[in-house]
Design a protein around this motif. Structure first.
Motif, short mmCIF file in Angstrom:
data_model
loop_
_atom_site.label_atom_id
_atom_site.label_comp_id
_atom_site.label_asym_id
_atom_site.label_seq_id
_atom_site.Cartn_x
_atom_site.Cartn_y
_atom_site.Cartn_z
N ASP A 162 0.85 -1.18 0.00
CA ASP A 162 0.00 0.00 0.00
C ASP A 162 0.90 1.24 0.00
O ASP A 162 1.79 1.35 0.84
N ILE A 163 0.65 2.14 -0.93
CA ILE A 163 1.46 3.36 -1.06
C ILE A 163 0.53 4.56 -0.92
O ILE A 163 -0.48 4.64 -1.61
N GLN A 164 0.88 5.46 -0.01
CA GLN A 164 0.12 6.69 0.18
C GLN A 164 1.11 7.86 0.12
O GLN A 164 2.10 7.86 0.84
N ALA A 165 0.80 8.82 -0.76
CA ALA A 165 1.71 9.96 -0.94
C ALA A 165 1.00 11.26 -0.60
O ALA A 165 -0.09 11.53 -1.09
N SER A 166 1.62 12.03 0.27
CA SER A 166 1.17 13.40 0.52
C SER A 166 2.16 14.31 -0.19
O SER A 166 3.09 13.84 -0.84
N VAL B 120 11.59 17.82 -0.68
CA VAL B 120 10.85 18.92 -1.32
C VAL B 120 9.39 18.52 -1.44
O VAL B 120 9.03 17.35 -1.30
N ARG B 121 8.53 19.50 -1.72
CA ARG B 121 7.11 19.22 -1.95
C ARG B 121 6.95 18.57 -3.33
O ARG B 121 7.66 18.92 -4.26
N ILE B 122 6.00 17.64 -3.41
CA ILE B 122 5.77 16.93 -4.67
C ILE B 122 4.32 17.08 -5.12
O ILE B 122 3.46 17.51 -4.35
N GLN B 123 4.07 16.71 -6.36
CA GLN B 123 2.72 16.62 -6.90
C GLN B 123 2.22 15.21 -6.60
O GLN B 123 2.46 14.29 -7.37
N ASN B 124 1.55 15.05 -5.50
CA ASN B 124 1.18 13.70 -5.07
C ASN B 124 0.12 13.05 -5.96
O ASN B 124 -0.10 11.85 -5.88
N THR B 125 -0.51 13.79 -6.84
CA THR B 125 -1.50 13.21 -7.75
C THR B 125 -0.85 12.64 -9.01
O THR B 125 -1.53 12.01 -9.82
N HIS B 126 0.46 12.84 -9.19
CA HIS B 126 1.15 12.37 -10.39
C HIS B 126 2.27 11.37 -10.07
O HIS B 126 3.21 11.22 -10.85
N VAL B 127 2.18 10.69 -8.96
CA VAL B 127 3.21 9.73 -8.56
C VAL B 127 3.10 8.49 -9.43
O VAL B 127 2.01 7.99 -9.69
N LYS B 128 4.25 7.99 -9.88
CA LYS B 128 4.30 6.76 -10.68
C LYS B 128 5.03 5.69 -9.87
O LYS B 128 6.05 5.96 -9.24
N ALA B 129 4.48 4.46 -9.91
CA ALA B 129 5.07 3.35 -9.17
C ALA B 129 5.35 2.18 -10.10
O ALA B 129 4.58 1.92 -11.02
N ASP B 130 6.47 1.50 -9.84
CA ASP B 130 6.84 0.31 -10.60
C ASP B 130 7.40 -0.70 -9.61
O ASP B 130 8.13 -0.34 -8.68
N TYR B 131 7.07 -1.98 -9.82
CA TYR B 131 7.53 -3.03 -8.91
C TYR B 131 8.09 -4.17 -9.75
O TYR B 131 7.34 -4.84 -10.47
N LEU C 129 9.47 4.44 -7.01
CA LEU C 129 8.50 5.53 -7.09
C LEU C 129 9.15 6.74 -7.72
O LEU C 129 10.27 7.12 -7.37
N THR C 130 8.44 7.34 -8.68
CA THR C 130 8.86 8.60 -9.26
C THR C 130 7.88 9.66 -8.77
O THR C 130 6.69 9.59 -9.04
N LEU C 131 8.40 10.60 -8.01
CA LEU C 131 7.59 11.61 -7.34
C LEU C 131 7.91 12.97 -7.96
O LEU C 131 8.93 13.59 -7.61
#
Length: 146
Positions: A67-71, A110-121, A128-130
């Motif tokens: 589970d990944i949650q980004a603020s 730094v602050r990120i755009q948490n609505t545009h996070v990309k995840a790869d596993y 994660l690309t933030l």
């Protein structure tokens, strides 16, 4: 007041035990038995001009169990590595694998755009690309002399 004999080796031994206890508290790795219940995945973070790149080492966990949650200021990753020990055969089983739930919150530089996070596993590595927030990308500070 009675005189007491000073034994420096005993003092050093006591100090070493106390330091070991403190380090064990900070790393949550006091023994193999306690680390079976939970573990902390190791992380690597790299910042570029456009994004923050975060890698976590989580082998043996299915993607749907993460589970990944980004603020805008932090990322929280949690999951569970389930035990696969089967006791159908008689005999001895010894494991040094770490099973159980984990949760890791990583504050971002730094602050990120948490609505545009990309995840790869892939191969047990969560990447994660933030992307940085626009105000962070364009942040230029004037430095004056004197």
């Amino acid at each position: 007041m009675p005189l007491m004999r000073w034994e420096p080796l005993r003092e050093i031994d006591s100090l070493q035990r106390e330091m070991n206890r403190l380090f064990d508290t900070f790393t949550n790795e006091t023994s193999v038995e306690s680390t079976r219940e939970s573990f902390v995945p190791r992380a690597e973070i790299h910042e570029t001009s456009d994004a923050v790149h975060l890698k976590l080492e989580v082998p043996g966990i299915e993607a749907e169990d993460i589970d990944i949650q980004a603020s805008t200021e932090a990322v929280a990753i949690s999951g569970e590595r389930k035990s696969e020990i089967k006791t159908e055969e008689k005999g001895m089983t010894r494991t040094e694998f770490r099973y159980g739930k984990f949760r890791r919150v990583i504050p971002l530089p730094v602050r990120i755009q948490n609505t545009h996070v990309k995840a790869d596993y892939q191969n047990g590595i969560l990447t994660l690309t933030l992307p940085k927030a626009e105000e962070e990308k364009n942040k230029v500070v004037k430095v004056s002399l004197g």
